[in-house]
Each structure stands twice: as C-alpha cells, then as structure tokens.
Scaffold this motif. Structure first.
Motif, PDB file in Angstrom:
ATOM      1  N   SER A 113     -12.545 -36.269 -55.015  1.00 15.65           N
ATOM      2  CA  SER A 113     -13.862 -36.556 -54.442  1.00 15.65           C
ATOM      3  C   SER A 113     -13.737 -37.429 -53.201  1.00 15.65           C
ATOM      4  CB  SER A 113     -14.747 -37.250 -55.484  1.00 15.65           C
ATOM      5  OG  SER A 113     -15.013 -36.417 -56.588  1.00 15.65           O
ATOM      6  N   ASP A 114     -12.876 -38.442 -53.248  1.00 17.83           N
ATOM      7  CA  ASP A 114     -12.668 -39.302 -52.084  1.00 17.83           C
ATOM      8  C   ASP A 114     -12.113 -38.505 -50.903  1.00 17.83           C
ATOM      9  OD1 ASP A 114     -13.600 -41.541 -53.375  1.00 17.83           O
ATOM     10  OD2 ASP A 114     -11.609 -42.290 -53.912  1.00 17.83           O
TER      11      ASP A 114
ATOM     12  N   SER B 175     -15.939 -32.582 -65.672  1.00 20.38           N
ATOM     13  CA  SER B 175     -14.616 -32.485 -66.273  1.00 20.38           C
ATOM     14  C   SER B 175     -14.795 -32.228 -67.759  1.00 20.38           C
ATOM     15  CB  SER B 175     -13.798 -33.757 -66.036  1.00 20.38           C
ATOM     16  OG  SER B 175     -14.450 -34.887 -66.589  1.00 20.38           O
TER      17      SER B 175
ATOM     18  N   ARG C 116     -14.880 -36.620 -49.275  1.00 23.01           N
ATOM     19  CA  ARG C 116     -15.731 -37.495 -48.456  1.00 23.01           C
ATOM     20  C   ARG C 116     -15.077 -37.787 -47.106  1.00 23.01           C
ATOM     21  NH1 ARG C 116     -16.123 -40.082 -53.691  1.00 23.01           N
ATOM     22  NH2 ARG C 116     -18.152 -39.588 -54.638  1.00 23.01           N
TER      23      ARG C 116
ATOM     24  N   GLU D 209      -7.567 -31.005 -63.950  1.00 27.89           N
ATOM     25  CA  GLU D 209      -7.890 -32.432 -63.886  1.00 27.89           C
ATOM     26  C   GLU D 209      -6.843 -33.237 -64.649  1.00 27.89           C
ATOM     27  OE1 GLU D 209      -9.609 -36.253 -64.964  1.00 27.89           O
ATOM     28  OE2 GLU D 209      -9.220 -34.649 -66.400  1.00 27.89           O
TER      29      GLU D 209
ATOM     30  N   ILE E  50     -15.944 -29.817 -58.684  1.00 27.54           N
ATOM     31  CA  ILE E  50     -16.687 -30.672 -57.756  1.00 27.54           C
ATOM     32  C   ILE E  50     -17.590 -29.797 -56.892  1.00 27.54           C
ATOM     33  CG2 ILE E  50     -16.568 -32.322 -55.863  1.00 27.54           C
ATOM     34  CD1 ILE E  50     -13.822 -33.168 -56.863  1.00 27.54           C
TER      35      ILE E  50
ATOM     36  N   THR F  94     -19.917 -33.804 -60.084  1.00 27.96           N
ATOM     37  CA  THR F  94     -18.562 -33.607 -60.602  1.00 27.96           C
ATOM     38  C   THR F  94     -18.645 -33.301 -62.094  1.00 27.96           C
ATOM     39  OG1 THR F  94     -18.182 -35.936 -61.170  1.00 27.96           O
ATOM     40  CG2 THR F  94     -17.614 -35.244 -58.931  1.00 27.96           C
TER      41      THR F  94
ATOM     42  N   PRO G 170      -7.039 -36.260 -60.254  1.00 27.92           N
ATOM     43  CA  PRO G 170      -8.162 -37.032 -60.798  1.00 27.92           C
ATOM     44  C   PRO G 170      -9.434 -36.646 -60.046  1.00 27.92           C
ATOM     45  CG  PRO G 170      -6.328 -38.472 -60.182  1.00 27.92           C
ATOM     46  CD  PRO G 170      -6.060 -37.126 -59.583  1.00 27.92           C
ATOM     47  N   VAL G 171     -10.531 -36.537 -60.745  1.00 22.94           N
ATOM     48  CA  VAL G 171     -11.792 -36.177 -60.100  1.00 22.94           C
ATOM     49  C   VAL G 171     -12.132 -37.155 -58.978  1.00 22.94           C
ATOM     50  CG1 VAL G 171     -14.282 -35.952 -60.452  1.00 22.94           C
ATOM     51  CG2 VAL G 171     -12.707 -34.979 -62.118  1.00 22.94           C
ATOM     52  N   ASP G 172     -11.950 -38.446 -59.219  1.00 28.75           N
ATOM     53  CA  ASP G 172     -12.313 -39.444 -58.214  1.00 28.75           C
ATOM     54  C   ASP G 172     -11.466 -39.309 -56.955  1.00 28.75           C
ATOM     55  OD1 ASP G 172     -14.235 -40.428 -59.899  1.00 28.75           O
ATOM     56  OD2 ASP G 172     -13.079 -42.183 -60.533  1.00 28.75           O
ATOM     57  N   SER G 173     -10.173 -39.040 -57.117  1.00 34.49           N
ATOM     58  CA  SER G 173      -9.292 -38.934 -55.951  1.00 34.49           C
ATOM     59  C   SER G 173      -9.644 -37.733 -55.093  1.00 34.49           C
ATOM     60  CB  SER G 173      -7.828 -38.837 -56.404  1.00 34.49           C
ATOM     61  OG  SER G 173      -7.414 -40.015 -57.041  1.00 34.49           O
TER      62      SER G 173
END
Length: 200
Positions: free
Chosen positions: A166-167, A181, A170, A143, A193, A179, A161-164
């Motif tokens: 994750s997107d 970290s 999706r 991460e 994730i 998620t 990045p966790v958000d990236s």
C-alpha cells in the motif's frame, strides 16, 4: 515478467489452465470483489498478466470493455481459443503499449507475484501513466508479514505485507481505497488492494 518466468509458465500452461484457469476455481469472495471494483470504472480495462484469460472473459461477459495481455504465448493462444470474441494480445506489465491516461482500470490479479521490489515499482509507475486520473487499480497477491521470496509451483515468487505494498502504491501516484487479506483452507494467505490514480 522476465523471459525466464514466461518460459516457465509456457512449459506448464496447459496444466495451469486446467487447474486454475476457470472461474469455478476462483473463490466467490474474489469474484465479488473484482466485479464490484469493475462496476466503479469508466473507460477500457486492461487485465494485465491475464494468463489463460478467465478473468478477462468474466469481465467481458459482464459487459465491460476489457482486453487481456500476457507475455506467455501459450496463455494467449489458450485464452483466444477459450474466449472467442474477447481481445487478447501479447504484452508486458512494464510496457502496456497504450496512450497516457487512456485506461479506466487495470486488473493485476496475481500478475506481479514474480516481480522484485524494483520491478514492482517500475510496473506501478507504468500503471499510473496508463490510467486516467481517478482510474482504478486492483491488485491480488500473496500476503505475508514481510516481503520475501518463496518457492512457487512454477518459479520463485514473493509475498508482500499489505501495508508495504500500500505504501508503494501511494508513492507511485495512487490513493489506496480498500485492502483485504484472508487465509482460506489449503492455500497461502491472500491479499488484495483497491486503489485509484491520483489527479495528474
């Protein structure tokens, strides 16, 4: 995983297996996460990029129908010798060689860390193809605040990045369930994730 990456791991397979290919080298939190995730699954599980096979063996010991695949022949040989009775075969994340919708779960624990963004997109689409609707995916990765390459001990790897990530999941047909970290002493920041395959 490219041929170059597989060769790099093959050259250090014995060293890798000795230091990292045992469950006592795994953080307790990771063992708990993977086991809890596996207990939600229905159907066969594929440990993609299984390396020396310790996660595959761990899941097999807990009664799961699991197969380990890895592109590095040295890892497959070690896994078969260390975990007799557990199925292992040579295979690629980009081409799982299983029927559509045939898997209950895919574990990709640090097996995508050497993939570029386009490669990860392609792999996630292959995971989505192979998983049944509602099937589970668990990814472990390095991460970081931005997607970037860094000098890994074996060969170039990437932080996400966790958000990236994750997107990207999706957009590849998954619903992100959880998620995580954390940064443990002496190691790089870790991300995980948990996701499920969307209905077809």
């Amino acid at each position: 995983m490219s041929t170059e990456v597989s060769r790099a791991y093959g050259a250090r397979a014995a060293e890798y297996a000795e230091h990292l290919g045992r469950m006592d080298a795994v953080a307790a939190a990771d063992r708990e996460l993977v086991l809890a995730w596996a207990q939600t699954l229905t159907g066969p599980v594929l440990d993609v990029g299984c390396g020396p096979g310790h996660w595959t063996g761990f899941l097999h010991e807990h009664g799961f129908d699991v197969t380990g695949i890895d592109p590095t022949p040295e890892f497959i040989a070690h896994a078969r010798a260390t975990h007799p009775g557990v199925p292992f075969r040579k295979g690629q994340a980009e081409r799982l060689d299983v029927p559509d919708g045939s898997l209950g779960g895919v574990l990709a624990w640090y097996s995508l860390i050497h993939c570029t963004k386009p490669q990860v997109r392609a792999v996630l689409m292959e995971f989505a193809r192979a998983l049944r609707p509602g099937g589970g995916l668990l990814i472990g990765f390095f991460e970081g605040p931005v997607f970037e390459a860094f000098d890994h001990a074996v060969t170039t790897a990437y932080r996400w990045p966790v958000d990236s990530l994750s997107d990207l999941l999706r957009h590849s047909g998954f619903t992100v369930i959880e998620t995580q970290s954390r940064t443990d002493p002496g190691v790089r920041p870790h991300g995980a994730i948990v996701a499920t395959r969307n209905p077809a």
